[in-house]
Write a protein that holds these residues in place. Structure first.
Motif, short mmCIF file in Angstrom:
data_model
loop_
_atom_site.label_atom_id
_atom_site.label_comp_id
_atom_site.label_asym_id
_atom_site.label_seq_id
_atom_site.Cartn_x
_atom_site.Cartn_y
_atom_site.Cartn_z
N ALA A 127 -9.74 13.07 -4.17
CA ALA A 127 -8.74 12.92 -3.11
C ALA A 127 -8.52 14.22 -2.33
CB ALA A 127 -7.42 12.45 -3.71
N ASP A 128 -9.25 15.30 -2.68
CA ASP A 128 -9.09 16.57 -1.96
C ASP A 128 -9.33 16.39 -0.46
OD1 ASP A 128 -8.44 18.28 -4.02
OD2 ASP A 128 -10.49 18.92 -4.40
N PRO A 129 -8.56 17.07 0.38
CA PRO A 129 -8.86 17.01 1.81
C PRO A 129 -10.26 17.57 2.09
CG PRO A 129 -7.03 18.54 1.35
CD PRO A 129 -7.40 17.89 0.06
N VAL A 130 -10.88 17.09 3.14
CA VAL A 130 -12.23 17.52 3.46
C VAL A 130 -12.18 18.76 4.35
CG1 VAL A 130 -14.36 16.86 4.63
CG2 VAL A 130 -13.13 15.20 3.22
N PHE A 131 -12.87 19.80 3.93
CA PHE A 131 -12.97 21.03 4.71
C PHE A 131 -14.36 21.12 5.31
CE2 PHE A 131 -9.42 21.85 2.00
CZ PHE A 131 -8.63 22.80 2.65
N ASP A 132 -14.52 22.00 6.30
CA ASP A 132 -15.85 22.18 6.90
C ASP A 132 -16.74 23.06 6.05
OD1 ASP A 132 -15.23 20.68 9.32
OD2 ASP A 132 -13.81 22.31 9.70
N ALA A 133 -16.14 23.86 5.20
CA ALA A 133 -16.91 24.70 4.29
C ALA A 133 -16.01 25.15 3.16
CB ALA A 133 -17.47 25.91 5.03
N GLU A 134 -16.63 25.62 2.10
CA GLU A 134 -15.86 26.18 0.99
C GLU A 134 -16.50 27.51 0.60
OE1 GLU A 134 -14.28 24.09 -2.81
OE2 GLU A 134 -16.27 24.82 -3.28
N ILE A 135 -15.69 28.51 0.39
CA ILE A 135 -16.18 29.82 -0.05
C ILE A 135 -15.36 30.22 -1.27
CG2 ILE A 135 -16.50 32.25 0.57
CD1 ILE A 135 -16.75 31.32 3.51
N VAL A 136 -16.05 30.54 -2.34
CA VAL A 136 -15.40 30.91 -3.60
C VAL A 136 -15.63 32.40 -3.83
CG1 VAL A 136 -15.33 30.48 -6.08
CG2 VAL A 136 -15.91 28.60 -4.52
N LEU A 137 -14.56 33.15 -4.04
CA LEU A 137 -14.71 34.59 -4.24
C LEU A 137 -14.15 35.01 -5.59
CD1 LEU A 137 -13.69 36.10 -0.75
CD2 LEU A 137 -15.98 35.52 -1.58
N ILE B 32 -2.56 27.22 0.32
CA ILE B 32 -2.35 25.81 0.00
C ILE B 32 -2.15 25.59 -1.50
CG2 ILE B 32 -3.48 24.91 2.07
CD1 ILE B 32 -6.00 24.45 0.43
N ALA B 33 -2.60 26.53 -2.33
CA ALA B 33 -2.38 26.40 -3.78
C ALA B 33 -2.27 27.79 -4.39
CB ALA B 33 -3.50 25.62 -4.44
N LEU B 34 -1.42 27.88 -5.42
CA LEU B 34 -1.23 29.13 -6.16
C LEU B 34 -1.58 28.84 -7.60
CD1 LEU B 34 2.17 29.24 -4.53
CD2 LEU B 34 0.84 31.33 -4.42
N ASP B 35 -2.42 29.66 -8.18
CA ASP B 35 -2.80 29.51 -9.59
C ASP B 35 -3.22 28.08 -9.91
OD1 ASP B 35 -2.16 32.17 -9.89
OD2 ASP B 35 -0.08 31.75 -10.38
N GLY B 36 -4.01 27.50 -9.03
CA GLY B 36 -4.58 26.18 -9.28
C GLY B 36 -3.73 25.02 -8.82
N ASN B 37 -2.44 25.24 -8.65
CA ASN B 37 -1.57 24.11 -8.31
C ASN B 37 -1.07 24.19 -6.87
OD1 ASN B 37 -1.45 22.54 -10.83
ND2 ASN B 37 -0.68 24.47 -11.66
N PRO B 38 -0.99 23.01 -6.22
CA PRO B 38 -0.60 22.99 -4.81
C PRO B 38 0.76 23.66 -4.57
CG PRO B 38 -1.32 20.81 -5.53
CD PRO B 38 -1.28 21.68 -6.75
N ALA C 103 4.28 23.76 -2.80
CA ALA C 103 5.14 22.64 -2.37
C ALA C 103 5.01 22.45 -0.86
CB ALA C 103 6.58 22.88 -2.78
N THR C 104 5.04 23.57 -0.13
CA THR C 104 4.71 23.52 1.29
C THR C 104 3.80 24.71 1.56
OG1 THR C 104 6.77 24.70 1.62
CG2 THR C 104 6.73 22.40 2.32
N ARG C 105 2.76 24.50 2.36
CA ARG C 105 1.86 25.63 2.57
C ARG C 105 2.51 26.64 3.50
NH1 ARG C 105 -1.79 21.19 4.88
NH2 ARG C 105 -1.17 21.20 7.05
N PHE C 106 2.07 27.88 3.36
CA PHE C 106 2.73 28.96 4.11
C PHE C 106 1.69 30.01 4.49
CE2 PHE C 106 2.82 29.78 -0.43
CZ PHE C 106 2.47 31.12 -0.55
N ALA C 107 2.02 30.76 5.55
CA ALA C 107 1.08 31.77 6.05
C ALA C 107 0.85 32.86 5.01
CB ALA C 107 1.62 32.38 7.34
N GLY D 205 -2.92 22.43 10.88
CA GLY D 205 -1.88 21.40 10.84
C GLY D 205 -2.41 20.00 10.60
N ASP D 206 -3.70 19.79 10.89
CA ASP D 206 -4.28 18.46 10.68
C ASP D 206 -4.65 18.20 9.22
OD1 ASP D 206 -4.05 18.21 13.38
OD2 ASP D 206 -6.18 18.56 13.82
N LEU D 207 -4.64 19.26 8.42
CA LEU D 207 -5.04 19.09 7.02
C LEU D 207 -3.98 18.32 6.24
CD1 LEU D 207 -6.22 22.49 5.51
CD2 LEU D 207 -7.55 20.38 5.66
N PRO D 208 -4.38 17.28 5.54
CA PRO D 208 -3.40 16.61 4.68
C PRO D 208 -3.05 17.52 3.49
CG PRO D 208 -5.57 15.59 4.44
CD PRO D 208 -5.71 16.67 5.48
N ALA D 209 -1.96 17.25 2.84
CA ALA D 209 -1.55 18.04 1.66
C ALA D 209 -2.52 17.79 0.52
CB ALA D 209 -0.14 17.66 1.24
#
Ligand code: C2O
Ligand code: CU
Length: 463
Positions: free
Chosen positions: A159-169, A244-250, A252-256, A310-314
């Motif tokens: 159910a993860d939202p679809v991104f155009d790419a993923e980068i893991v660091l 969008i997530a801190l320590d693995g968990n979403p 509550a509201t995303r923030f800059a 803003g178009d990204l679902p939670a």
């Protein structure tokens, strides 16, 4: 669409090291549980190109490539892996942040026997939560992690939202001399303070690597702070970035993302909106300390996809038990300094000192006779850890096997989320609320490894 983009990035644009090793691929593309069960993770000595002075010798890594593979799992699906220890010392694997069976937690004495060199251990579990986690040894940890043993885990949710790419660091330092070879990891004087810092900073074992991503596209940036010492203050310049997530968990509201501090053990998932102009570059920086450091850069390629964050679902919520504060039992934890010498006889690498303690008791480490649990909790009940840090240092406190909700800090504004690692400031008091829903002995320790290994470790028991 996203898969195509991701595969394209896989083959081409990402520098070597971002997606390496058969394990990540098997986990990701193998449809059957049995394909995952066949996976072996080799822990082995090696060399790696970290500086341009030539290969660094005396590395320890997992898998066939230089950099430990990203282990990909799916939420709610069985995962199995055999650790094959080809080091000439004992090791174990701890799955940091995964709320799994206590027998799989990777702590020598407490949850499993040492895995000696030449030996193996079968890990099998079902990750209950999606998100960004990581794995590392829990034996001779300063040396083993300092030399390379730390990799990122991505638990996907369909159910993860679809991104155009993923980068893991995988963000970490190395303690190397001018010749690119290891120097002592441990300086007692520093261990008694903030810890001994590395000299070379890397992302995926490269110094300021550059990654390509679609112009105007949305990138899911997964960051794991796997260093043994360094706390980061993160900022992205040149692009819009929201946590969008801190320590693995979403969240509550995303923030800059704005000067966000994370400590060893912590992770951040960021939605990065790439610049529109082909060739424009966004920069991930650490602003902590006197000299800002560039950790990685992201270059826009192609014509703009013109996406909006803003178009990204939670993100889908993880199935975490909500603490019942009306029926909670409070447990005090006080961090403190200590000073005593100790025999250097541990199989898992005692450092020879106690500088720290929790509730005045320094951990007996791998003496074979761990101290009694600091608390006994009843399965299913809510507890509040009242943690006080009267020391002058910041401590990333990590609890195994359970997720807590940080609340009511005396020093920081808390964003509601679940976590496994809390960065407590000097003189801070904080409440960590949790449901003790996972039976077993769970380690509670500072993730600055020199603090962990010189006494700031304990455990709690859930029955
Ligand atoms: Cu990240 Cu006790 O570990
Ligand atoms: Cu600490």
């Amino acid at each position: 669409m996203a898969m195509l983009t991701r595969r394209t990035l896989l083959k081409g644009a990402l520098v070597a090291g971002a997606y390496v090793g058969g394990i990540g691929l098997a986990g990701r593309f193998g449809g059957l549980a049995s394909a995952q069960a066949a996976t072996t993770l080799v822990a082995r000595p090696g060399e790696a190109m970290i500086t341009d002075t030539g290969p660094t010798r005396g590395i320890m890594t997992y898998g066939d490539a230089e950099v430990p593979p990203i282990l990909r799992m799916r939420r709610g699906e069985a995962f199995a892996l055999r650790l094959d220890n080809r080091l000439d010392e004992p090791t174990t694997v701890h799955w940091h942040g995964l709320r799994i069976d206590n027998r799989m937690d990777g702590v020598p004495f407490l949850t499993q026997p040492y895995v000696y060199g030449g030996d193996g251990f079968d890990y099998a579990f079902t990750p209950p939560d999606a998100g960004t986690f990581w794995y590392h040894p829990h034996c001779n940890t300063l040396e083993q992690m300092g030399r390379g043993l730390a990799g990122v885990i991505v638990v996907e949710d369909p159910a993860d939202p679809v991104f155009d790419a993923e980068i893991v660091l995988n963000l970490r330092d190395w303690r190397l001399g001018g010749d690119g070879q290891f120097i002592a990891q441990f300086k007692p004087r520093d261990a008694a303070r903030a810890g001994t810092f590395g000299t070379v900073r890397t992302a995926n074992w490269r110094q300021s690597p550059q990654y390509d991503a679609p112009a105007g596209g949305l990138v899911r940036l997964r960051l794991a702070a796997t260093d043994v010492t360094r706390i980061l203050t993160l900022q992205i310049e040149g692009a819009e970035a929201e946590v969008i997530a801190l320590d693995g968990n979403p969240a509550a509201t995303r923030f800059a993302l704005d000067h966000l501090m994370i400590g060893p053990g912590q992770r951040l998932d960021i939605a990065l909106r790439m610049p529109d102009t082909e060739g424009a570059v966004a920069t991930l920086k650490d602003l902590r300390g006197t000299k800002p450091a560039t950790l990685a850069t992201f270059r826009a390629v192609g014509t703009s996809l013109k996406r909006a964050i803003g178009d990204l679902p939670a993100l889908a919520a993880n199935p975490l038990p909500e603490p019942d504060l009306s029926a909670a039992t409070e447990i005090p934890f006080i961090l403190s300094a200590s000073a005593e010498e100790r025999p250097k006889d541990g199989i898992c690498g005692s450092l020879g000192y106690n500088f720290w303690a929790i509730n005045r008791v320094p951990w007996a480490d791998d003496s074979g006779d761990p101290t009694a649990p600091l608390a006994e909790m009843k399965a299913g009940k809510t507890y509040i850890f009242n943690v006080k840090n009267p020391t002058p240092q910041v401590h990333p406190l990590h609890l195994h096997g359970l997720a807590f909700r940080p609340m009511n800090s005396s020093k920081q504004a808390i964003r509601p989320h679940f976590s496994d690692t809390y960065l407590i400031l000097p003189d801070e008091k904080v409440q960590l609320a949790l449901v003790a829903d996972n039976p077993g002995d769970w380690v509670f320790h500072c993730h600055i490894i020199e603090h962990q290994k010189t006494g700031m470790t304990s455990y709690v028991r859930v029955t």
